[in-house]
Design a protein around this motif. Structure first.
Motif, PDB file in Angstrom:
ATOM      1  N   LEU A   9      92.126  22.052   9.075  1.00  0.00           N
ATOM      2  CA  LEU A   9      92.970  21.795   7.913  1.00  0.00           C
ATOM      3  C   LEU A   9      92.703  22.919   6.918  1.00  0.00           C
ATOM      4  O   LEU A   9      91.591  23.062   6.407  1.00  0.00           O
ATOM      5  CB  LEU A   9      92.631  20.444   7.282  1.00  0.00           C
ATOM      6  CG  LEU A   9      93.195  19.194   7.949  1.00  0.00           C
ATOM      7  CD1 LEU A   9      92.649  17.945   7.268  1.00  0.00           C
ATOM      8  CD2 LEU A   9      94.724  19.192   7.891  1.00  0.00           C
ATOM      9  N   MET A  10      93.725  23.727   6.659  1.00  0.00           N
ATOM     10  CA  MET A  10      93.582  24.891   5.791  1.00  0.00           C
ATOM     11  C   MET A  10      94.265  24.622   4.451  1.00  0.00           C
ATOM     12  O   MET A  10      95.363  24.059   4.403  1.00  0.00           O
ATOM     13  CB  MET A  10      94.230  26.122   6.436  1.00  0.00           C
ATOM     14  CG  MET A  10      93.692  26.485   7.803  1.00  0.00           C
ATOM     15  SD  MET A  10      91.993  27.090   7.753  1.00  0.00           S
ATOM     16  CE  MET A  10      92.153  28.484   6.646  1.00  0.00           C
ATOM     17  N   PHE A  80      77.935  36.678   7.028  1.00  0.00           N
ATOM     18  CA  PHE A  80      78.910  36.391   8.078  1.00  0.00           C
ATOM     19  C   PHE A  80      78.448  35.179   8.885  1.00  0.00           C
ATOM     20  O   PHE A  80      77.243  34.976   9.086  1.00  0.00           O
ATOM     21  CB  PHE A  80      79.071  37.582   9.027  1.00  0.00           C
ATOM     22  CG  PHE A  80      80.027  38.629   8.540  1.00  0.00           C
ATOM     23  CD1 PHE A  80      81.392  38.521   8.784  1.00  0.00           C
ATOM     24  CD2 PHE A  80      79.563  39.723   7.833  1.00  0.00           C
ATOM     25  CE1 PHE A  80      82.275  39.491   8.331  1.00  0.00           C
ATOM     26  CE2 PHE A  80      80.433  40.705   7.379  1.00  0.00           C
ATOM     27  CZ  PHE A  80      81.796  40.587   7.631  1.00  0.00           C
ATOM     28  N   GLY A  81      79.409  34.395   9.346  1.00  0.00           N
ATOM     29  CA  GLY A  81      79.080  33.262  10.197  1.00  0.00           C
ATOM     30  C   GLY A  81      80.226  32.909  11.118  1.00  0.00           C
ATOM     31  O   GLY A  81      81.353  33.391  10.954  1.00  0.00           O
ATOM     32  N   ILE A  82      79.935  32.049  12.098  1.00  0.00           N
ATOM     33  CA  ILE A  82      80.933  31.539  13.041  1.00  0.00           C
ATOM     34  C   ILE A  82      81.124  30.053  12.764  1.00  0.00           C
ATOM     35  O   ILE A  82      80.180  29.266  12.848  1.00  0.00           O
ATOM     36  CB  ILE A  82      80.488  31.739  14.506  1.00  0.00           C
ATOM     37  CG1 ILE A  82      80.254  33.221  14.810  1.00  0.00           C
ATOM     38  CG2 ILE A  82      81.526  31.147  15.458  1.00  0.00           C
ATOM     39  CD1 ILE A  82      81.503  34.066  14.819  1.00  0.00           C
ATOM     40  N   TRP A  83      82.362  29.686  12.432  1.00  0.00           N
ATOM     41  CA  TRP A  83      82.706  28.299  12.087  1.00  0.00           C
ATOM     42  C   TRP A  83      83.376  27.670  13.299  1.00  0.00           C
ATOM     43  O   TRP A  83      84.430  28.125  13.755  1.00  0.00           O
ATOM     44  CB  TRP A  83      83.655  28.311  10.901  1.00  0.00           C
ATOM     45  CG  TRP A  83      83.679  27.063  10.069  1.00  0.00           C
ATOM     46  CD1 TRP A  83      83.503  25.789  10.495  1.00  0.00           C
ATOM     47  CD2 TRP A  83      83.904  26.994   8.658  1.00  0.00           C
ATOM     48  NE1 TRP A  83      83.608  24.913   9.443  1.00  0.00           N
ATOM     49  CE2 TRP A  83      83.856  25.628   8.294  1.00  0.00           C
ATOM     50  CE3 TRP A  83      84.162  27.937   7.668  1.00  0.00           C
ATOM     51  CZ2 TRP A  83      84.051  25.194   6.982  1.00  0.00           C
ATOM     52  CZ3 TRP A  83      84.355  27.509   6.367  1.00  0.00           C
ATOM     53  CH2 TRP A  83      84.295  26.154   6.026  1.00  0.00           C
ATOM     54  N   SER A 122      82.967  19.947   4.722  1.00  0.00           N
ATOM     55  CA  SER A 122      81.987  21.035   4.693  1.00  0.00           C
ATOM     56  C   SER A 122      81.272  21.055   6.036  1.00  0.00           C
ATOM     57  O   SER A 122      80.977  19.996   6.598  1.00  0.00           O
ATOM     58  CB  SER A 122      80.960  20.831   3.575  1.00  0.00           C
ATOM     59  OG  SER A 122      81.566  20.889   2.302  1.00  0.00           O
ATOM     60  N   PRO A 123      80.957  22.236   6.548  1.00  0.00           N
ATOM     61  CA  PRO A 123      80.257  22.292   7.831  1.00  0.00           C
ATOM     62  C   PRO A 123      78.759  22.102   7.652  1.00  0.00           C
ATOM     63  O   PRO A 123      78.212  22.346   6.568  1.00  0.00           O
ATOM     64  CB  PRO A 123      80.554  23.715   8.315  1.00  0.00           C
ATOM     65  CG  PRO A 123      80.614  24.513   7.041  1.00  0.00           C
ATOM     66  CD  PRO A 123      81.241  23.584   6.019  1.00  0.00           C
ATOM     67  N   VAL A 124      78.100  21.663   8.701  1.00  0.00           N
ATOM     68  CA  VAL A 124      76.638  21.709   8.738  1.00  0.00           C
ATOM     69  C   VAL A 124      76.252  23.168   8.987  1.00  0.00           C
ATOM     70  O   VAL A 124      76.800  23.820   9.882  1.00  0.00           O
ATOM     71  CB  VAL A 124      76.083  20.801   9.849  1.00  0.00           C
ATOM     72  CG1 VAL A 124      74.577  20.990  10.007  1.00  0.00           C
ATOM     73  CG2 VAL A 124      76.411  19.339   9.542  1.00  0.00           C
ATOM     74  N   LEU A 125      75.337  23.678   8.176  1.00  0.00           N
ATOM     75  CA  LEU A 125      74.923  25.077   8.296  1.00  0.00           C
ATOM     76  C   LEU A 125      73.767  25.178   9.287  1.00  0.00           C
ATOM     77  O   LEU A 125      72.721  24.549   9.101  1.00  0.00           O
ATOM     78  CB  LEU A 125      74.501  25.609   6.928  1.00  0.00           C
ATOM     79  CG  LEU A 125      74.145  27.094   6.823  1.00  0.00           C
ATOM     80  CD1 LEU A 125      75.320  27.975   7.226  1.00  0.00           C
ATOM     81  CD2 LEU A 125      73.694  27.426   5.397  1.00  0.00           C
ATOM     82  N   LEU A 126      73.975  25.954  10.351  1.00  0.00           N
ATOM     83  CA  LEU A 126      72.966  26.142  11.394  1.00  0.00           C
ATOM     84  C   LEU A 126      72.532  27.603  11.415  1.00  0.00           C
ATOM     85  O   LEU A 126      73.355  28.504  11.250  1.00  0.00           O
ATOM     86  CB  LEU A 126      73.529  25.761  12.768  1.00  0.00           C
ATOM     87  CG  LEU A 126      74.037  24.325  12.931  1.00  0.00           C
ATOM     88  CD1 LEU A 126      74.642  24.132  14.317  1.00  0.00           C
ATOM     89  CD2 LEU A 126      72.916  23.318  12.699  1.00  0.00           C
ATOM     90  N   MET A 367      88.663  22.401   6.652  1.00  0.00           N
ATOM     91  CA  MET A 367      88.241  21.034   6.953  1.00  0.00           C
ATOM     92  C   MET A 367      88.588  20.647   8.390  1.00  0.00           C
ATOM     93  O   MET A 367      89.497  21.204   9.005  1.00  0.00           O
ATOM     94  CB  MET A 367      88.891  20.052   5.972  1.00  0.00           C
ATOM     95  CG  MET A 367      88.601  20.375   4.509  1.00  0.00           C
ATOM     96  SD  MET A 367      88.943  19.032   3.336  1.00  0.00           S
ATOM     97  CE  MET A 367      90.709  18.807   3.525  1.00  0.00           C
ATOM     98  N   HIS A 368      87.848  19.674   8.877  1.00  0.00           N
ATOM     99  CA  HIS A 368      88.077  19.139  10.217  1.00  0.00           C
ATOM    100  C   HIS A 368      88.282  17.637  10.088  1.00  0.00           C
ATOM    101  O   HIS A 368      87.499  16.949   9.431  1.00  0.00           O
ATOM    102  CB  HIS A 368      86.873  19.431  11.118  1.00  0.00           C
ATOM    103  CG  HIS A 368      86.967  18.791  12.469  1.00  0.00           C
ATOM    104  ND1 HIS A 368      85.962  18.015  12.997  1.00  0.00           N
ATOM    105  CD2 HIS A 368      87.958  18.813  13.399  1.00  0.00           C
ATOM    106  CE1 HIS A 368      86.322  17.593  14.197  1.00  0.00           C
ATOM    107  NE2 HIS A 368      87.528  18.058  14.460  1.00  0.00           N
TER     108      HIS A 368
END
Length: 378
Positions: A9-10, A80-83, A122-126, A367-368
């Motif tokens: 969801l953008m 930088f990250g991968i979502w 919000s994503p969980v940050l790993l 969002m997811h």
């Protein structure tokens, strides 16, 4: 790690940028975030608010499922990250390590929200040790113009949507080589997702290598509910620390593990960890042997006598402490991201509010939405 693409969801770019720049972003959180006193009626209102944002055009679902490259850029540099979505089975099999204690009641509240509203805003940050293939793929993708960019008072957020199946498969294959990661932020959300029986067994996650993360300390400010004498306090902490006055009463901002600062009765002291106490992280020893044992402050997240201040608010914290002669401060050194990985791998669980991790993402940036059961509220 097992990952997969998803239809995000953008937000509408102009609308979301306006929210960020006008200081109205908190309104979005008030519409969608889970409340402490959660009821079915409030959960239904969360769902209705989300539906109205979609029908009103503020959010739209991406046409194709994607894996997303995210960049946050500000004066301190770029992250930088991968979502992507990550299988919850990786958490259950201890491929995703936790470094922070969680509160069962809070996780249960988030489970109810996830089950009934089904929104991951919000994503969980790993975080993980740098992987050359993932880095190469990320750099290659980010050579092109981003699909979405948002600005937030000096911070720029850019997103590249990877919808090409070939590149997605390369990323998925690269992450199978990452055998273990650590939760940098979002312990309760991960715990809540793992508690859910049935339903979608995936969770929104942002992977950032440890070299791309920055970590700073959370300091402890106390306002005790009883008078504290110097002799009593120093007697309680002296078995663990060497205590000395700070020269010219300068604030003590620790730089390395084993050093803490103490502000008491408007005087600053240096605390050096004794060798007999160096078998656990500073923040754990402080919590167990001082805050809990002496002050009876067992939960940094909920105890009203304690405030946890992130290091980026240092000046404000110092000013706040000076306003009340009874205020006590314990200042701590930061724990590096690599140290967090090591602590998680060795089974250490830090108290809540032990590390302030960046990057911090704006709520609702991407969002997811999960499939949920329908709520009937009369």
């Amino acid at each position: 790690m097992k990952i997969k693409s998803f239809r995000a969801l953008m937000p509408d770019q102009d609308w979301f940028t306006h929210l960020l720049s006008s200081g109205k972003h908190s309104v979005l959180r008030s519409f969608l975030e889970p409340q402490a006193d959660m009821t079915l009626s409030k959960l239904a209102k969360n769902t209705q608010s989300l539906d109205s944002l979609i029908t009103g055009g503020q959010y739209h679902s991406s046409v194709l499922p994607g894996i997303y490259v995210y960049e946050q850029e500000n004066v301190s540099g770029s992250h930088f990250g991968i979502w992507t979505l990550t299988s919850l089975q990786d958490f259950r099999e201890n491929n995703i390590l936790a470094h922070e204690q969680t509160l069962t009641a809070h996780a249960e509240q988030l489970r109810l929200y996830r089950e009934n509203v089904g929104l991951e805003a919000s994503p969980v940050l790993l975080t993980y040790q740098r992987n050359q293939l993932i880095t190469r793929l990320t750099e290659s993708i980010s050579l092109h113009a981003p699909d979405h960019c948002f600005s937030d008072s000096g911070t720029k957020h850019c997103i590249w949507a990877v919808t090409d199946k070939t590149i997605q498969d390369e990323l998925i294959a690269a992450f199978t080589e990452v055998k273990q990661v650590c939760i940098a932020d979002g312990h309760h959300r991960m715990e809540a997702a793992a508690m859910q029986v049935g339903g979608q067994q995936w969770i929104s996650t942002l992977y950032v290598s440890s070299g791309q993360l920055s970590s700073s300390a959370f300091h402890r400010m106390l306002l005790p509910d009883r008078p504290i004498s110097k002799s009593s306090l120093f007697s309680a902490i002296s078995p663990f620390f060497q205590i000395s006055e700070s020269a010219e009463n300068l604030p003590v901002k620790p730089k390395r593990p084993g050093q803490l600062g103490l502000y008491f009765h408007r005087r600053w002291y240096k605390l050096e960890l004794k060798s007999c106490a160096k078998d656990q992280p500073d923040v754990c020893l402080l919590q167990e042997e001082v805050l809990a044992a002496y002050f009876n402050m067992t939960d940094p997240r909920t105890d009203q006598r304690m405030t946890c201040w992130p290091d980026n608010l240092w000046d404000k914290m110092i000013g706040n402490a000076a306003e009340n002669a009874e205020t006590i401060l314990f200042t701590l050194a930061p724990i590096s991201p690599d140290r967090l990985l090591h602590l998680a791998d060795s089974g250490h669980r830090l108290p809540p509010k032990s590390t302030y991790i960046q990057p911090k993402l704006p709520y609702g940036l991407l969002m997811h939405r999960l499939e949920t059961k329908s709520l009937c509220v009369y």
